[in-house]
Enzyme design. Sequence first.
Site, PDB file in Angstrom:
ATOM      1  N   GLU A 206      11.720   2.090  14.307  1.00 45.09           N
ATOM      2  CA  GLU A 206      10.872   3.186  13.821  1.00 45.09           C
ATOM      3  C   GLU A 206       9.606   3.219  14.659  1.00 45.09           C
ATOM      4  O   GLU A 206       9.455   2.434  15.595  1.00 45.09           O
ATOM      5  CB  GLU A 206      10.553   2.992  12.331  1.00 45.09           C
ATOM      6  CG  GLU A 206       9.860   1.680  12.026  1.00 45.09           C
ATOM      7  CD  GLU A 206       9.716   1.371  10.538  1.00 45.09           C
ATOM      8  OE1 GLU A 206       9.639   2.305   9.722  1.00 45.09           O
ATOM      9  OE2 GLU A 206       9.656   0.173  10.203  1.00 45.09           O
TER      10      GLU A 206
ATOM     11  N   TYR B 201       0.826  -1.201   0.000  1.00 46.32           N
ATOM     12  CA  TYR B 201       0.000   0.000   0.000  1.00 46.32           C
ATOM     13  C   TYR B 201       0.861   1.251   0.000  1.00 46.32           C
ATOM     14  O   TYR B 201       2.085   1.182   0.186  1.00 46.32           O
ATOM     15  CB  TYR B 201      -0.966  -0.023   1.184  1.00 46.32           C
ATOM     16  CG  TYR B 201      -0.349   0.298   2.542  1.00 46.32           C
ATOM     17  CD1 TYR B 201       0.475  -0.598   3.200  1.00 46.32           C
ATOM     18  CD2 TYR B 201      -0.606   1.519   3.171  1.00 46.32           C
ATOM     19  CE1 TYR B 201       1.026  -0.298   4.443  1.00 46.32           C
ATOM     20  CE2 TYR B 201      -0.068   1.828   4.410  1.00 46.32           C
ATOM     21  CZ  TYR B 201       0.746   0.919   5.042  1.00 46.32           C
ATOM     22  OH  TYR B 201       1.290   1.219   6.268  1.00 46.32           O
TER      23      TYR B 201
ATOM     24  N   LYS C 136       6.408  -2.101   1.830  1.00 47.29           N
ATOM     25  CA  LYS C 136       5.242  -1.513   2.512  1.00 47.29           C
ATOM     26  C   LYS C 136       4.032  -2.433   2.373  1.00 47.29           C
ATOM     27  O   LYS C 136       3.107  -2.172   1.602  1.00 47.29           O
ATOM     28  CB  LYS C 136       4.956  -0.105   1.955  1.00 47.29           C
ATOM     29  CG  LYS C 136       4.074   0.733   2.860  1.00 47.29           C
ATOM     30  CD  LYS C 136       4.149   2.185   2.482  1.00 47.29           C
ATOM     31  CE  LYS C 136       3.151   3.055   3.224  1.00 47.29           C
ATOM     32  NZ  LYS C 136       3.289   3.051   4.665  1.00 47.29           N
TER      33      LYS C 136
ATOM     34  N   LEU D 272      10.930   0.978   7.158  1.00 46.47           N
ATOM     35  CA  LEU D 272      10.357   1.467   5.908  1.00 46.47           C
ATOM     36  C   LEU D 272      11.149   2.694   5.446  1.00 46.47           C
ATOM     37  O   LEU D 272      11.498   3.548   6.266  1.00 46.47           O
ATOM     38  CB  LEU D 272       8.882   1.850   6.108  1.00 46.47           C
ATOM     39  CG  LEU D 272       8.205   2.223   4.793  1.00 46.47           C
ATOM     40  CD1 LEU D 272       7.933   0.987   3.948  1.00 46.47           C
ATOM     41  CD2 LEU D 272       6.919   2.985   5.031  1.00 46.47           C
TER      42      LEU D 272
HETATM   43  N1  PDD Z   1       2.792   4.864   7.352  1.00 45.11           N
HETATM   44  N2  PDD Z   1       7.444   3.530   8.933  1.00 45.11           N
HETATM   45  C1  PDD Z   1       6.283   2.837   8.923  1.00 45.11           C
HETATM   46  C2  PDD Z   1       6.245   1.516   9.615  1.00 45.11           C
HETATM   47  C3  PDD Z   1       5.150   3.360   8.291  1.00 45.11           C
HETATM   48  O1  PDD Z   1       4.001   2.657   8.286  1.00 45.11           O
HETATM   49  C4  PDD Z   1       5.229   4.638   7.665  1.00 45.11           C
HETATM   50  C5  PDD Z   1       4.063   5.240   6.943  1.00 45.11           C
HETATM   51  C6  PDD Z   1       6.452   5.322   7.713  1.00 45.11           C
HETATM   52  C7  PDD Z   1       6.635   6.677   7.071  1.00 45.11           C
HETATM   53  O2  PDD Z   1       6.655   6.583   5.664  1.00 45.11           O
HETATM   54  P1  PDD Z   1       6.173   7.791   4.754  1.00 45.11           P
HETATM   55  O3  PDD Z   1       6.952   8.976   5.146  1.00 45.11           O
HETATM   56  O4  PDD Z   1       6.470   7.348   3.379  1.00 45.11           O
HETATM   57  O5  PDD Z   1       4.686   7.971   5.033  1.00 45.11           O
HETATM   58  C8  PDD Z   1       7.539   4.732   8.339  1.00 45.11           C
HETATM   59  C9  PDD Z   1       1.614   5.353   6.655  1.00 45.11           C
HETATM   60  C10 PDD Z   1       1.461   6.823   6.720  1.00 45.11           C
HETATM   61  C11 PDD Z   1       0.400   4.584   7.151  1.00 45.11           C
HETATM   62  O6  PDD Z   1       0.545   3.391   7.350  1.00 45.11           O
HETATM   63  O7  PDD Z   1      -0.683   5.162   7.287  1.00 45.11           O
END
Ligand code: PDD
Length: 286
Positions: free
Chosen positions: A182, A33, A150, A206
Amino acid sequence: MMRTVYVNGEYLAETEAKVSIFDRGFLMADGVYEVTSVLDGKLIDFEGHAKRLSRSLNELDMANPISKADLLEVHRELVRVNEIEEGLIYLQVTRGSDGDRDFAFPDPETPSTIVLFTQNKPGLADNPAAKKGAKIISIEDIRWGRRDIKTVQLLYPSMGKMMAKKAGCDDAWLVEDGFVTEGTSNNAYIVKGNKIITRALSTDILHGITRAAVLRFAREAQMDVEERNFTIDEAKEADEAFTTSASAFVMPVVEIDGVTLGGGVPGRVAPRLREIYLEEMRKAAV
Ligand code: PDD
């Protein structure tokens, strides 16, 4: 307002949109996703999200069901018909269904499932939570070893958020061998003096799209950036801490496991980075 969503080439009312009970996303969490934010009715860092989607699909030998140009068109159409000024677009691609359940992947010709929907979030940029700062707890990171992909395997992150909620906090940071990997749905940072410290990219975390932009802006603003492991104990002694994600941008952290950082209010670095990020990304939005 009833949303219009996108499923496998069709724009439908949310109540009419359906996928098979045999879909591997549903049965096996065999899907990936992306979450892209919308500010001023425009997409923030679409390019970065499209690129990471391709990478995630590639790592899992899943075919990309849509060209980048068409994907952009679908995002824009959903923003337009759902009248989103500020909010999020959720995109999911799964390995689809060959009409049964089996551990083995179906024939590669099996069409993947692609779904997109919008989430209207007025006030996303001007979020009062960012002025207050977040309180977090630390929990053990027991996720799988390919966190750079992801995937929709979000049960443990969901449990982590619930553990935080139960403890009266906003979120959880995940810790492996004493080192912070994270956040449940964001990348994690600490600040010591003028230095921003965050874990280096690997399969452990991620590769955040917001992370890439924020580190670029930090370096451009002559801030020191060190990409290395840091322990949860080091975090509790930091001057500041913060997280980044597409849904919350830069979010100051003011408490870790009950230990207050910077007197319990956001410091200098995180709010400044949030300001720069929002300003620059708004300019580059498409
Ligand atoms: N989540 N680490 C994890 C485990 C995440 O699920 C996310 C993002 C990030 C940050 O990635 P980015 O900057 O590309 O959004 C880091 C999204 C926002 C979610 O699951 O809703």
